[in-house]
Design a protein around this motif. Sequence first.
Motif, PDB file in Angstrom:
ATOM      1  N   ASP A   1       0.816  -1.214   0.000  1.00  0.00           N
ATOM      2  CA  ASP A   1       0.000   0.000   0.000  1.00  0.00           C
ATOM      3  C   ASP A   1       0.855   1.271   0.000  1.00  0.00           C
ATOM      4  O   ASP A   1       0.333   2.378   0.175  1.00  0.00           O
ATOM      5  N   SER A   2       2.172   1.145  -0.192  1.00  0.00           N
ATOM      6  CA  SER A   2       3.047   2.320  -0.251  1.00  0.00           C
ATOM      7  C   SER A   2       2.842   3.057  -1.569  1.00  0.00           C
ATOM      8  O   SER A   2       2.405   2.466  -2.571  1.00  0.00           O
ATOM      9  N   ALA A   3       3.175   4.334  -1.587  1.00  0.00           N
ATOM     10  CA  ALA A   3       2.998   5.138  -2.803  1.00  0.00           C
ATOM     11  C   ALA A   3       3.867   4.612  -3.944  1.00  0.00           C
ATOM     12  O   ALA A   3       3.442   4.617  -5.104  1.00  0.00           O
TER      13      ALA A   3
ATOM     14  N   LEU B   1       2.152   1.370  -5.292  1.00  0.00           N
ATOM     15  CA  LEU B   1       0.929   1.662  -6.044  1.00  0.00           C
ATOM     16  C   LEU B   1       1.249   2.342  -7.381  1.00  0.00           C
ATOM     17  O   LEU B   1       0.573   2.087  -8.387  1.00  0.00           O
ATOM     18  N   LEU B   2       2.276   3.201  -7.393  1.00  0.00           N
ATOM     19  CA  LEU B   2       2.662   3.832  -8.654  1.00  0.00           C
ATOM     20  C   LEU B   2       3.215   2.797  -9.625  1.00  0.00           C
ATOM     21  O   LEU B   2       2.879   2.815 -10.826  1.00  0.00           O
TER      22      LEU B   2
ATOM     23  N   LYS C   1       6.114  12.400   2.110  1.00  0.00           N
ATOM     24  CA  LYS C   1       5.397  11.727   1.028  1.00  0.00           C
ATOM     25  C   LYS C   1       6.270  11.433  -0.195  1.00  0.00           C
ATOM     26  O   LYS C   1       5.848  10.673  -1.074  1.00  0.00           O
TER      27      LYS C   1
ATOM     28  N   PHE D   1       0.351   0.947 -11.086  1.00  0.00           N
ATOM     29  CA  PHE D   1      -0.281   1.742 -12.142  1.00  0.00           C
ATOM     30  C   PHE D   1       0.536   1.678 -13.437  1.00  0.00           C
ATOM     31  O   PHE D   1      -0.016   1.475 -14.524  1.00  0.00           O
TER      32      PHE D   1
ATOM     33  N   LEU E   1       3.834  11.317  -5.699  1.00  0.00           N
ATOM     34  CA  LEU E   1       3.885   9.915  -6.123  1.00  0.00           C
ATOM     35  C   LEU E   1       2.512   9.359  -6.476  1.00  0.00           C
ATOM     36  O   LEU E   1       2.400   8.406  -7.253  1.00  0.00           O
ATOM     37  N   ASP E   2       1.456   9.948  -5.929  1.00  0.00           N
ATOM     38  CA  ASP E   2       0.108   9.437  -6.224  1.00  0.00           C
ATOM     39  C   ASP E   2      -0.578  10.193  -7.358  1.00  0.00           C
ATOM     40  O   ASP E   2      -1.763   9.971  -7.627  1.00  0.00           O
ATOM     41  N   ALA E   3       0.151  11.059  -8.061  1.00  0.00           N
ATOM     42  CA  ALA E   3      -0.443  11.843  -9.156  1.00  0.00           C
ATOM     43  C   ALA E   3      -0.418  11.040 -10.461  1.00  0.00           C
ATOM     44  O   ALA E   3       0.185  11.444 -11.460  1.00  0.00           O
ATOM     45  N   HIS E   4      -1.091   9.901 -10.454  1.00  0.00           N
ATOM     46  CA  HIS E   4      -1.063   9.001 -11.608  1.00  0.00           C
ATOM     47  C   HIS E   4      -1.679   9.648 -12.841  1.00  0.00           C
ATOM     48  O   HIS E   4      -1.141   9.534 -13.954  1.00  0.00           O
TER      49      HIS E   4
ATOM     50  N   CYS F   1       8.259  12.128  -3.818  1.00  0.00           N
ATOM     51  CA  CYS F   1       7.797  12.701  -5.084  1.00  0.00           C
ATOM     52  C   CYS F   1       8.394  11.927  -6.247  1.00  0.00           C
ATOM     53  O   CYS F   1       9.248  11.056  -6.059  1.00  0.00           O
TER      54      CYS F   1
END
Length: 420
Positions: free
Chosen positions: A294-296, A299-300, A384, A303, A402-405, A386
């Motif tokens: 579940d880390s950024a 998850l990236l 967080k 994706f 990092l979550d800006a998919h 980047c």
Amino acid sequence: MDSANQAWGVMDVLAVTDFPDIRMKAAIHSANEGNILVIPREGGYLVRLYIELDKLKEDERVANRNITSDQLVAAARRILHPYTLDVKEIAWWSVYEIGQRLCEKFDDVPAEAVNDRLPHVFIAGDACHTHSPKAGQGMNISMRDTFNLGWKLASVLLGRCSPQILHTYTTERQTVAKELIDFDREFAKMFSAPPKGSPEDKGNGIDPAEFQKYFVQQGRFTAGTAIQYYPSLISVEPTYQHLAKGLEIGKRFHSAPVIRLADAKPIHLGHTVKADGRWRLFLFAGSGDPTKIDSAIYLLCKFLCESSDSPIRRYTPSGADIDSVIDVRAICQQSFRKLSLDVFPAMLWPRKGRYGLHDYEKVFCPDLKSGQDIFDMRAIEREKGCMVIVRPDQHIAHVLPLDAHEELAAFFAGFMLDAD
């Protein structure tokens, strides 16, 4: 065009001299014999001398003077006096006049037709900007022109990018050339001015300390590290610049020491990439465990590997290595002793080539032992993290969370073409 009506000579020489700083870059403002710039060349013996000559008359060209190498040597001796200069051999010499020139465009599309036409003819280097050579920018700026144009042409010809990116060549490089011309005009003026308080000072003299300060201030520009490209298709507004204050959008990627996780080898992060036409996606992990699902970072990578919007899935040709267009690398905050590569997402140690061998060189840790922590050195947001998108010419194009998919996908969709 600007012209200073000033003749200069330049020569690379093998010489014997008692001037103590001959192996150091030195600017000499003599009291009444003009100025000289000393540039030590490679090999330990060769030295380049830029030598101030006489003023030119209005509309006179330096070629009309028929200046000889003997005259250059004589002028250098006068300026260096009371130090001696015994020139044993001249490897190369030339004379020139100071002038700054800049073309309106570096391609064949008028500014008013940019939205309707694509460029087909380009110029680079001295064909579009000329200036005095004393800051050593002639060849350097020319090579940066052609590198900037080269990777864009290759990307279009390979079908990776829209031809629209070719418009960014003239906008980016003309801006740099304009900055160079402005710097060179001031630098040449200061260099040719007599020392303040000397017999030749007519109110336009320069304080040597002021000249030295200006030269030091412009050091990063002449080294190429201060060059910045401004917002375009391939370089965005700095909306998230606060996440990586030391990696400024538009400027060259500023390397720092890291430890490669797989073999604990100290290495500079910037030295891990080559000028091979690929885009780089550097993922700076947040403060948590980057290997958790579940880390950024995890998850990236999920994706990038699975989503239909993933720029890697969209733009990597079928059958090609997963990183052949966009190369993903991660930098964690933990010591290399606290992490194991085999629990990272497959995107960060992918199988490549015909044998499906693992690439073990995509995950890095800070160099904590030396105290050179890349997160501190480049002011990376620690909580967080980047991601930093770096262009094929090593200029930073974007900084994102990092979550800006979706924003990551939208950036590449603005100029990349889907692979067949």
